[in-house]
Design a protein around this motif. Structure first.
Motif, PDB file in Angstrom:
ATOM      1  N   GLU A   1       0.884  -1.179   0.000  1.00 25.35           N
ATOM      2  CA  GLU A   1       0.000   0.000   0.000  1.00 25.35           C
ATOM      3  C   GLU A   1       0.914   1.219   0.000  1.00 25.35           C
TER       4      GLU A   1
ATOM      5  N   GLU B   1       1.827   5.062   0.264  1.00 29.45           N
ATOM      6  CA  GLU B   1       1.140   6.149   0.981  1.00 29.45           C
ATOM      7  C   GLU B   1       2.044   7.371   1.159  1.00 29.45           C
TER       8      GLU B   1
ATOM      9  N   ASP C   1       2.656   1.008   3.516  1.00 33.06           N
ATOM     10  CA  ASP C   1       1.918   0.441   4.651  1.00 33.06           C
ATOM     11  C   ASP C   1       1.684  -1.041   4.321  1.00 33.06           C
TER      12      ASP C   1
HETATM   13 MG   LIG Z   1      -2.869   1.757   4.456  1.00 29.10          MG
END
Ligand SMILES: [Mg+2]
Ligand SMILES: O=C([O-])CC(=O)C(=O)O
Length: 261
Positions: A87, A89, A123
Motif C-alpha cells: 500500500e 502512501e 503500509d
Molecule cells: Mg494503508
C-alpha cells in the motif's frame, strides 16, 4: 537530515480507507467517521542503496533498532504463510504537540505549520491475517505490524514544498510498481478525508507529538508481494519526482508461520 527524523517517531498513526477506489477493490464499507490504527516503530526499514549497506543483525533476528543516522537498510520480509500486500502512501512528520484541535480552527493552511516534512511510505499489510481479524473481531496489530512492514524514504523537508504552504492537498502523486509493472498510481487530491482533517481528527482522540508519523491511506491497486519481487515506489510533487525507493522481498527468517487463530 535525511533519515534522522525516524529516530523521533514515538508512534505511527494510520488512516484506513481514505480513497474510494481502494475501498471498492477490497469490498469494504465506507466508514461514517475516519478510523485509525497504529504501526509499531520496529516495523521501520529504509532502502539499501549506494550509500546504505544492508544492516547486519545478530543471529536470525529481523529487527535490531535504527542506526545512529536513523537508517535501517533491509529487504522486505514476507512471513511464511502470509499474503503481503503493498500500500503506497504519503506520510507526514508532525513537528509539535497537537491536542484537541477544533475543526473550525484547523484548516488546509494549518498543515504546513504542523509538519516538518513528508516522505514516501509503504503500509505493508498481511491481508490474510487482516481478513481473519476483520471476520472474527480481532485487532489488526499483527496484520500491520510485522518487522519490515513500514518501508520509509528519506524526509522531504517542508521548505521544499513552500509554494503550496496554503494548501498541500493536491500537490502530490504516488505510484508503485512490482517487477516493472505499475500497480498503484494516484494523486493525494483523491483522499476522502484531507490532510488537515486527518490531523485534526486524530488530535481529538490521541495527542500528536513532535516526531510522530501519520500515514494518509492508500490509493487503489494494492496487490501481493512474494519473495524475489522488487518493488519500486515514487513520490511526485506536481511534475517533479521527489523520491524513488526500491526494496527487494525475501522470506522472513525465524519460526513464524501463519495459522488460523
Ligand atoms: Mg494503508
Ligand atoms: O488495510 C487497509 O485496507 C486500510 C488501509 O491501510 C488503507 O486504506 O490504507
Amino acid at each position: 537530515m535525511s533519515y534522522h527524523y525516524l529516530k523521533s517517531a514515538r508512534k505511527v498513526m494510520c488512516i484506513g480507507r481514505n480513497y474510494a477506489a481502494h475501498i471498492k477493490e477490497l469490498n469494504n464499507a465506507t466508514p461514517k467517521q475516519p478510523f485509525f490504527f497504529l504501526k509499531p516503530t520496529s516495523s521501520i526499514i529504509t532502502p539499501i542503496d549506494r550509500d546504505n549497506a544492508r544492516k547486519s543483525l545478530p543471529g536470525n533476528s529481523s529487527y535490531h533498532g535504527l542506526s545512529e543516522d536513523g537508517t535501517n537498510p533491509s529487504p522486505i520480509y514476507i512471513p511464511k504463510g502470509v499474503v503481503v500486500h503493498h500500500e503506497v502512501e504519503l506520510a507526514l512528520v508532525i513537528n509539535k504537540y497537537i491536542s484537541n484541535a477544533e475543526a473550525s480552527e484547523f484548516g488546509p493552511k494549518q498543515v504546513y505549520d504542523a509538519i516538518s516534512g513528508v516522505f514516501l511510505a509503504l503500509d505493508l499489510t498481511a491481508r490474510n491475517v487482516q481478513d481473519e481479524a476483520k471476520k472474527k473481531g480481532l485487532p489488526w496489530t499483527i496484520a500491520k505490524g510485522f518487522d519490515t512492514f513500514l518501508p520509509c524514504s528519506r524526509l522531504v523537508p517542508r521548505e521544499q514544498l513552500v509554494k503550496d504552504r496554503e494548501n498541500l492537498q493536491d500537490a502530490f502523486r504516488l505510484s508503485c510498481s512490482v517487477n516493472g509493472t505499475v500497480r498503484q498510481d494516484g494523486t493525494t487530491g483523491l483522499m476522502l478525508h484531507p490532510l488537515h482533517k486527518i490531523i485534526q481528527h486524530i488530535s481529538t482522540m490521541i495527542t500528536l507529538e513532535p516526531g510522530d508519523i501519520v500515514l494518509t491511506g492508500t490509493p487503489a491497486g494494492v496487490g501481493k508481494l512474494h519473495p524475489g519481487d522488487v518493488i519500486e515506489s515514487s513520490l511526485y510533487y506536481h511534475d517533479d519526482k521527489l523520491i524513488d525507493m526500491t526494496f527487494d522481498c525475501e522470506e522472513r527468517p525465524g519460526p513464524y508461520f501463519f495459522r488460523e487463530t
